[in-house]
Write an enzyme that holds these catalytic residues in place. Structure first.
Site, PDB file in Angstrom:
ATOM      1  N   GLU A  50     147.440 131.330 -18.605  1.00  0.00           N
ATOM      2  CA  GLU A  50     145.947 131.467 -19.412  1.00  0.00           C
ATOM      3  C   GLU A  50     145.186 130.289 -18.975  1.00  0.00           C
ATOM      4  O   GLU A  50     143.815 130.288 -19.132  1.00  0.00           O
ATOM      5  CB  GLU A  50     146.293 131.387 -20.780  1.00  0.00           C
ATOM      6  CG  GLU A  50     146.852 132.738 -21.362  1.00  0.00           C
ATOM      7  CD  GLU A  50     148.236 132.768 -21.270  1.00  0.00           C
ATOM      8  OE1 GLU A  50     148.987 131.889 -20.572  1.00  0.00           O
ATOM      9  OE2 GLU A  50     148.958 133.632 -21.769  1.00  0.00           O
ATOM     10  N   PHE A 112     155.395 134.634 -35.987  1.00  0.00           N
ATOM     11  CA  PHE A 112     155.982 134.632 -34.809  1.00  0.00           C
ATOM     12  C   PHE A 112     154.462 134.466 -33.594  1.00  0.00           C
ATOM     13  O   PHE A 112     153.533 135.158 -34.167  1.00  0.00           O
ATOM     14  CB  PHE A 112     156.370 136.002 -34.309  1.00  0.00           C
ATOM     15  CG  PHE A 112     156.710 136.153 -32.849  1.00  0.00           C
ATOM     16  CD1 PHE A 112     157.666 135.267 -32.131  1.00  0.00           C
ATOM     17  CD2 PHE A 112     156.134 137.005 -32.125  1.00  0.00           C
ATOM     18  CE1 PHE A 112     157.682 135.497 -30.674  1.00  0.00           C
ATOM     19  CE2 PHE A 112     156.182 137.141 -30.590  1.00  0.00           C
ATOM     20  CZ  PHE A 112     157.151 136.461 -30.039  1.00  0.00           C
ATOM     21  N   GLN A 113     154.538 133.477 -32.790  1.00  0.00           N
ATOM     22  CA  GLN A 113     153.258 133.071 -31.956  1.00  0.00           C
ATOM     23  C   GLN A 113     152.086 132.887 -32.809  1.00  0.00           C
ATOM     24  O   GLN A 113     150.990 132.968 -32.435  1.00  0.00           O
ATOM     25  CB  GLN A 113     153.137 134.256 -31.122  1.00  0.00           C
ATOM     26  CG  GLN A 113     154.202 134.391 -30.155  1.00  0.00           C
ATOM     27  CD  GLN A 113     154.121 135.240 -28.954  1.00  0.00           C
ATOM     28  OE1 GLN A 113     153.159 136.338 -28.989  1.00  0.00           O
ATOM     29  NE2 GLN A 113     154.471 134.842 -27.903  1.00  0.00           N
ATOM     30  N   LYS A 162     145.263 140.078 -35.563  1.00  0.00           N
ATOM     31  CA  LYS A 162     145.453 141.417 -35.134  1.00  0.00           C
ATOM     32  C   LYS A 162     145.013 142.372 -36.071  1.00  0.00           C
ATOM     33  O   LYS A 162     144.511 143.442 -35.535  1.00  0.00           O
ATOM     34  CB  LYS A 162     147.051 141.242 -34.540  1.00  0.00           C
ATOM     35  CG  LYS A 162     147.474 142.858 -34.094  1.00  0.00           C
ATOM     36  CD  LYS A 162     148.857 142.712 -33.649  1.00  0.00           C
ATOM     37  CE  LYS A 162     149.171 144.094 -32.874  1.00  0.00           C
ATOM     38  NZ  LYS A 162     150.582 143.925 -32.311  1.00  0.00           N
ATOM     39  N   MET A 479     145.309 109.617  -5.407  1.00  0.00           N
ATOM     40  CA  MET A 479     144.419 108.692  -6.191  1.00  0.00           C
ATOM     41  C   MET A 479     145.229 107.726  -6.977  1.00  0.00           C
ATOM     42  O   MET A 479     144.764 106.735  -7.283  1.00  0.00           O
ATOM     43  CB  MET A 479     143.813 109.444  -7.185  1.00  0.00           C
ATOM     44  CG  MET A 479     142.629 108.907  -8.002  1.00  0.00           C
ATOM     45  SD  MET A 479     141.301 107.727  -6.934  1.00  0.00           S
ATOM     46  CE  MET A 479     140.104 108.927  -6.597  1.00  0.00           C
TER      47      MET A 479
HETATM   48  C1  LIG Z   1     138.894 111.035 -10.068  1.00  0.00           C
HETATM   49  C2  LIG Z   1     137.553 110.978 -10.749  1.00  0.00           C
HETATM   50  C3  LIG Z   1     136.533 110.035 -10.213  1.00  0.00           C
HETATM   51  C4  LIG Z   1     135.096 109.937 -10.732  1.00  0.00           C
HETATM   52  N1  LIG Z   1     134.181 109.165 -10.226  1.00  0.00           N
HETATM   53  C5  LIG Z   1     133.032 109.329 -10.415  1.00  0.00           C
HETATM   54  C6  LIG Z   1     132.081 108.530  -9.755  1.00  0.00           C
HETATM   55  O1  LIG Z   1     132.121 107.977  -8.929  1.00  0.00           O
HETATM   56  N2  LIG Z   1     130.626 108.789  -9.972  1.00  0.00           N
HETATM   57  C7  LIG Z   1     130.022 109.701 -11.043  1.00  0.00           C
HETATM   58  O2  LIG Z   1     129.161 109.948 -11.197  1.00  0.00           O
HETATM   59  N3  LIG Z   1     131.052 110.387 -12.020  1.00  0.00           N
HETATM   60  C8  LIG Z   1     132.441 110.311 -11.451  1.00  0.00           C
HETATM   61  N4  LIG Z   1     133.366 111.024 -12.252  1.00  0.00           N
HETATM   62  C9  LIG Z   1     132.750 111.796 -13.162  1.00  0.00           C
HETATM   63  C10 LIG Z   1     132.772 111.167 -14.493  1.00  0.00           C
HETATM   64  O3  LIG Z   1     133.890 111.042 -15.266  1.00  0.00           O
HETATM   65  C11 LIG Z   1     131.850 112.080 -15.264  1.00  0.00           C
HETATM   66  O4  LIG Z   1     132.186 113.261 -15.490  1.00  0.00           O
HETATM   67  C12 LIG Z   1     130.386 112.274 -14.724  1.00  0.00           C
HETATM   68  O5  LIG Z   1     129.945 110.866 -14.335  1.00  0.00           O
HETATM   69  C13 LIG Z   1     129.347 112.714 -16.089  1.00  0.00           C
HETATM   70  O6  LIG Z   1     128.106 113.131 -15.336  1.00  0.00           O
HETATM   71  P1  LIG Z   1     127.039 113.129 -15.984  1.00  0.00           P
HETATM   72  O7  LIG Z   1     126.514 111.759 -16.539  1.00  0.00           O
HETATM   73  O8  LIG Z   1     125.983 113.839 -15.059  1.00  0.00           O
HETATM   74  O9  LIG Z   1     127.192 114.292 -17.370  1.00  0.00           O
HETATM   75  P2  LIG Z   1     127.399 115.633 -17.661  1.00  0.00           P
HETATM   76  O10 LIG Z   1     129.117 115.424 -18.078  1.00  0.00           O
HETATM   77  O11 LIG Z   1     127.204 116.597 -16.349  1.00  0.00           O
HETATM   78  O12 LIG Z   1     126.546 115.888 -18.946  1.00  0.00           O
HETATM   79  C14 LIG Z   1     125.435 116.558 -18.718  1.00  0.00           C
HETATM   80  C15 LIG Z   1     124.367 115.871 -19.799  1.00  0.00           C
HETATM   81  O13 LIG Z   1     123.266 116.464 -19.634  1.00  0.00           O
HETATM   82  C16 LIG Z   1     122.839 117.200 -20.745  1.00  0.00           C
HETATM   83  N5  LIG Z   1     122.162 118.424 -20.782  1.00  0.00           N
HETATM   84  C17 LIG Z   1     122.901 119.500 -20.445  1.00  0.00           C
HETATM   85  N6  LIG Z   1     121.749 120.557 -20.324  1.00  0.00           N
HETATM   86  C18 LIG Z   1     120.894 119.998 -20.520  1.00  0.00           C
HETATM   87  C19 LIG Z   1     119.381 120.513 -20.701  1.00  0.00           C
HETATM   88  N7  LIG Z   1     119.241 121.720 -20.376  1.00  0.00           N
HETATM   89  N8  LIG Z   1     118.297 119.660 -20.644  1.00  0.00           N
HETATM   90  C20 LIG Z   1     118.440 118.340 -20.820  1.00  0.00           C
HETATM   91  N9  LIG Z   1     119.825 117.899 -20.799  1.00  0.00           N
HETATM   92  C21 LIG Z   1     120.770 118.537 -20.694  1.00  0.00           C
HETATM   93  C22 LIG Z   1     123.913 117.097 -21.646  1.00  0.00           C
HETATM   94  O14 LIG Z   1     123.882 116.954 -23.018  1.00  0.00           O
HETATM   95  C23 LIG Z   1     124.942 115.841 -21.243  1.00  0.00           C
HETATM   96  O15 LIG Z   1     124.453 114.547 -21.674  1.00  0.00           O
HETATM   97  C24 LIG Z   1     134.697 110.877 -11.752  1.00  0.00           C
HETATM   98  C25 LIG Z   1     135.662 111.778 -12.096  1.00  0.00           C
HETATM   99  C26 LIG Z   1     136.917 111.958 -11.599  1.00  0.00           C
HETATM  100  C27 LIG Z   1     137.898 112.880 -12.080  1.00  0.00           C
HETATM  101  C1  LIG Z   2     146.578 117.419 -15.056  1.00  0.00           C
HETATM  102  C2  LIG Z   2     146.420 116.076 -14.701  1.00  0.00           C
HETATM  103  N1  LIG Z   2     147.536 115.262 -14.624  1.00  0.00           N
HETATM  104  C3  LIG Z   2     147.529 113.972 -14.157  1.00  0.00           C
HETATM  105  C4  LIG Z   2     146.229 113.547 -13.682  1.00  0.00           C
HETATM  106  C5  LIG Z   2     146.250 112.043 -13.165  1.00  0.00           C
HETATM  107  N2  LIG Z   2     145.827 112.168 -11.787  1.00  0.00           N
HETATM  108  C6  LIG Z   2     144.677 111.980 -11.260  1.00  0.00           C
HETATM  109  S1  LIG Z   2     144.397 112.169  -9.549  1.00  0.00           S
HETATM  110  C7  LIG Z   2     145.959 112.344  -9.536  1.00  0.00           C
HETATM  111  C8  LIG Z   2     146.609 112.636  -8.160  1.00  0.00           C
HETATM  112  C9  LIG Z   2     146.162 113.925  -7.516  1.00  0.00           C
HETATM  113  O1  LIG Z   2     147.042 114.037  -6.470  1.00  0.00           O
HETATM  114  P1  LIG Z   2     146.572 115.231  -5.175  1.00  0.00           P
HETATM  115  O2  LIG Z   2     146.326 116.454  -5.788  1.00  0.00           O
HETATM  116  O3  LIG Z   2     147.904 115.150  -4.125  1.00  0.00           O
HETATM  117  O4  LIG Z   2     145.259 114.449  -4.668  1.00  0.00           O
HETATM  118  P2  LIG Z   2     145.060 113.272  -3.778  1.00  0.00           P
HETATM  119  O5  LIG Z   2     144.825 112.160  -4.899  1.00  0.00           O
HETATM  120  O6  LIG Z   2     146.320 112.744  -3.053  1.00  0.00           O
HETATM  121  O7  LIG Z   2     143.940 113.692  -2.737  1.00  0.00           O
HETATM  122  C10 LIG Z   2     146.693 112.461 -10.780  1.00  0.00           C
HETATM  123  C11 LIG Z   2     148.092 112.262 -10.788  1.00  0.00           C
HETATM  124  C12 LIG Z   2     145.350 114.421 -13.737  1.00  0.00           C
HETATM  125  N3  LIG Z   2     144.298 114.075 -13.303  1.00  0.00           N
HETATM  126  N4  LIG Z   2     145.336 115.702 -14.229  1.00  0.00           N
END
Ligand SMILES: Cc1cc2nc3c(=O)[nH]c(=O)nc-3n(C[C@H](O)[C@H](O)[C@H](O)COP(=O)(O)OP(=O)(O)OC[C@H]3O[C@@H](n4cnc5c(N)ncnc54)[C@H](O)[C@@H]3O)c2cc1C
Ligand SMILES: Cc1ncc(C[n+]2csc(CCOP(=O)(O)OP(=O)(O)O)c2C)c(N)n1
Ligand SMILES: [Mg+2]
Lengths: 569, 163
Positions: A50, A112-113, A162, A479
């Site tokens: 799911e 159940f469930q 249901k 990472m």
């Molecule tokens: C491993 C990892 C590394 C990351 N590193 C980075 C990084 O280096 N840099 C980075 O930027 N992010 C990074 N992120 C992502 C970060 O965690 C956030 O998800 C991201 O920065 C949020 O993006 P955003 O500010 O564009 O907001 P979003 O989450 O995209 O939010 C959108 C915003 O726009 C608004 N909005 C939506 N629709 C409309 C509309 N029609 N009109 C006006 N406003 C609207 C919403 O209200 C909201 O405030 C990383 C994530 C991961 C998993």
């Molecule tokens: C469901 C979930 N569990 C744990 C994490 C923490 N986490 C972030 S990146 C990462 C490693 C991902 O490994 P892989 O898919 O091999 O990517 P790589 O960083 O090696 O490119 C983990 C465990 C996560 N983001 N999501």
């Protein structure tokens, strides 16, 4: 005429022009599945878990302007879906989830469930409903779609017991609904827009910071015109990539933790910042106090007031729909006699370009011995002409995909930013491929992430989804390993991925094509061959450099200028 | 700073838990929370007493407004307002204490609503601080049980929260 609740549900989905619903059957949704069976307008995609149903509905929504739909049964069906729902919630993705519930008379008896679906999902949905009477189904589903797609989009759950899906009621799908407490913002206040225009025209060092709201709000064209008119540098968040074309000269790349040096420095040192559809996330502004050390005026346009002034103080908050607000701003700027100060802009660009040189843009040292992950993405970009839909999982590979696949169009980059959900990439790609038939869809993943929803290879087989999976297999939860190297004294606690399966055989076992690529010289031919197989899902297992790190990096909690560049180490 | 926030919300199952859940999920303070239906049976009125910096209070207001079940929000502390709390307190009242405690209740405009050989139950309304003062005046050792409703608030004069 009276219809059963289940019939009503399906009729509602038809009325909403739902082409695909992703789901998994079970006891509490048997009546609903029975009705699905009897019609062919709403096509059901049977996933293998799911969570994947919800991610697929999510990818479907992100890559189109439609609301994704998922159907799950009560109890474990619903709990399996929660990760997907939270993922969509964090990234503001429009989605309706229909969950079965135990019969109304059994609710509260630990039946159940039985789980409290409304309670469990409450913190990660835009809104949710429990429908206790079949005559309320149609209006509730109408409301669910309305809430999901308007204002700040988000997932909405409709929980249906249901017995309710088996009782009869008169069906009438409302033309429209209104909710007295809910008034999604539209146009901006014209005085505020004039004020914003004035601030931008008077800026010496203007900067535009554009986020996921540009993509979700379909405001990309307006943004491009505005950036050109103002002559300012523009950066995108991870969620905003493609909202402004990466190939444009005024694009300074992504900002934040793994953003470019120039984007982060320009963000830090601009004097007027226009933030549009971005929420000053902690991965963007890690250290709010450090950010505030340099004075600058901030104009923030967002549809959700709670995104404004949440982490960073704002001088001009504008609550509006971005497409409309940017349109209004453009009108005012175009009719104004004043133009941006060319001399000031020139010296600002001189500074930005110096940062570009110092940061070196995105660069890495390629090798003839070992496959560099960045090289794989660059080659992917080259072979697909930069025009593919790219989904991603979470980790280093996600950052390299974001950095090296230069997105020029919105809705092409599909990733989990806010929740950072490993296991998102493959099921999301299924939704993307279904709503964009004939388009090239690739999933960039890691050997860790792919194993979180690898069972979906079976769904891909059943529905003939020719997705190209590129696993950047570094044998590490890369990472995590990177953070352990930088911040935990090289103690690689549980980040080595031992006992990996043979992905080629695994792909073949699911009926797909598998390829293993060990040498840099084979990268391009392999990608070419894979993408030439238009009708096949091809799983590419790239054995990449296991110790490669993602640069630049602004460590968590640090200021934007406190960046680690590749050559610093 | 302490803020008293009033809101109108749909009188629906689950609405209360959305508000309560918001406060716990986002780590906001709740000093007290009271809720009951209004003259319009489709709506309930809630009064929340909370505290936080200006930025936190601003977020609380925005987040409350964002809840689909919340129809209207007013930060009463932003203007003139009244607040009242009801307290029922059961105190040990024996021998010569009985007269003294009766007098004390009168001074605080409390009413004795139940009497037994050894106890009084007193009903008291007022600002929270008045109730605190009463309890202090009675003294810990005589207090058997207290029940407080938490503050209910309303704007003064033309400040009206209505749909
Ligand atoms: C491993 C990892 C590394 C990351 N590193 C980075 C990084 O280096 N840099 C980075 O930027 N992010 C990074 N992120 C992502 C970060 O965690 C956030 O998800 C991201 O920065 C949020 O993006 P955003 O500010 O564009 O907001 P979003 O989450 O995209 O939010 C959108 C915003 O726009 C608004 N909005 C939506 N629709 C409309 C509309 N029609 N009109 C006006 N406003 C609207 C919403 O209200 C909201 O405030 C990383 C994530 C991961 C998993
Ligand atoms: C469901 C979930 N569990 C744990 C994490 C923490 N986490 C972030 S990146 C990462 C490693 C991902 O490994 P892989 O898919 O091999 O990517 P790589 O960083 O090696 O490119 C983990 C465990 C996560 N983001 N999501
Ligand atoms: Mg890995």
């Amino acid at each position: 005429m009276e219809l059963t609740g289940a019939e009503i549900i399906i009729r509602c989905l038809q009325e909403e022009q739902v082409e695909y619903a992703f789901g998994y059957p079970g006891g509490a949704v048997l009546f609903i599945y029975d009705e699905l069976f009897k019609q062919d307008k709403v096509k059901h995609i049977l996933v293998r878990h799911e969570q994947a149903a919800v991610h697929a509905a999510d990818g479907y929504a992100r890559s189109s302007d439609k609301v994704g739909v998922a159907i799950v049964t009560s109890g474990p069906g619903l709990t399996n879906a929660v990760t997907g729902i939270a993922t969509a919630y964090m990234d503001s993705i429009p989605m309706v989830i229909i969950s079965g519930q135990v019969p109304t008379f059994a609710i509260g008896e630990d039946a159940f469930q039985e789980v409290d679906a409304v309670g469990i999902t409450r913190p990660c949905v835009k809104h949710n409903f429990l429908v206790k009477d079949p005559k309320d189904i149609a209006e509730t589903i109408k409301k669910a779609f309305y809430l999901a797609r308007t204002g700040r989009p988000g997932p909405v759950l409709v929980d249906i017991p249901k017995d309710v899906s088996n009782q009869k009621a008169v069906f009438e799908y409302p033309e429209s609904v209104s909710i007295r407490s809910y008034h999604p913002p539209g146009k901006a206040d014209s005085t505020q827009i004039r004020h914003a225009a004035q601030m931008l025209l008077e800026a010496k060092r203007p900067m535009i910071y554009a986020g996921g709201g540009v993509v979700q709000g379909d405001a990309s064209l307006q943004l491009i015109e505005l950036v050109h008119l103002l002559g300012a540098p523009c950066t995108n968040t991870l969620m905003g990539l493609g909202g402004f074309p990466a190939g444009d000269n005024q694009f300074v790349g992504m900002l934040g933790m793994h953003g470019t040096y120039e984007a982060n420095m320009a963000m830090q040192h601009c004097d007027v910042l226009l933030a549009v559809g971005a929420r000053f996330d902690d991965r963007v502004i890690g250290n709010v106090a450090h950010f505030a050390e340099v004075p600058r005026k901030i104009i923030h346009i967002d549809i959700d007031p709670s995104s404004i002034a949440k982490r960073v103080k704002v001088d001009l908050p504008i609550v509006a729909d971005l497409k409309l607000a940017l349109g209004e701003l453009l009108d005012v700027l175009k009719s104004s006699k004043q133009k941006p100060d060319a001399a000031e802009l020139a010296s600002w660009w001189k500074q930005v370009n110096e940062w570009r040189v110092k940061g070196g843009g995105m660069r890495y040292k390629n090798s003839t011995e070992v496959i560099k992950p960045q090289y794989v993405i660059e080659t992917l970009h080259k072979i697909t002409g930069g025009d593919a839909f790219i989904t991603s999982d979470v980790g280093q590979h996600q950052m390299w995909a974001a950095q090296y696949y230069k997105f020029n169009k919105p809705r092409r980059w599909i990733n989990s930013g806010g929740l950072g959900t490993m296991g998102f990439g493959l099921p999301a790609a299924m939704g993307v491929q279904l709503i964009n038939p004939g388009e090239t869809v690739a999933c960039v993943t890691g050997e860790g992430s792919i194993q979180m929803n690898i069972q979906e290879l079976s769904t891909c087989k059943q529905f003939r989804l020719p997705i190209k999976v590129l696993a950047l297999n570094n044998r590490y939860l890369g990472m995590v390993r990177q953070w352990q190297e930088f911040f935990h004294g090289n103690r690689y606690s549980e980040s080595y991925m031992d006992a990996l399966p043979d992905f080629v055989k695994l792909a073949e076992a699911y009926g797909h094509v598998g390829m293993r690529i060990d040498n840099p010289a084979d990268v391009e031919p392999a990608i070419k061959e894979a993408f030439a197989r238009k009708d096949d899902l091809v799983f590419m297992d790239f054995r990449t450099d296991s110790t490669e790190n993602v640069f630049p990096m602004v460590p968590g909690g640090k200021g934007l200028s406190e960046v680690i560049l590749a050559e610093d180490l | 700073m302490r803020h008293i926030i009033s809101l109108l919300m749909e009188n629906e199952a689950g609405a209360l838990s959305r508000v309560a859940g918001l406060f716990s999920a986002r780590g906001y303070n709740i000093e007290s929370l009271t809720v009951a239906p209004t003259e319009d049976p489709t709506m309930s009125r809630m009064t929340i007493v909370t505290s936080g910096s200006d930025a936190v209070i601003e977020q609380i207001n925005k987040q409350l407004n964002k809840l689909v079940d919340v129809v209207a929000v007013m930060d009463l502390s932003e203007g003139e307002h009244l607040e009242r709390e009801l307290m029922l307190v059961k105190i040990r009242a024996k021998g010569e204490d009985r007269d003294e405690l009766k007098r004390m209740a009168d001074i605080f405009r409390g009413r004795i609503i139940d009497v037994s050989n050894e106890t009084y139950t007193i009903e008291l309304t007022g600002a929270g601080s008045k109730l605190d003062n009463f309890l202090e005046a009675v003294g810990r050792e005589l207090i058997l049980e207290t029940v407080r409703t938490g503050a209910s608030g309303i704007g003064r004069g033309d400040r009206i929260l209505k749909l």
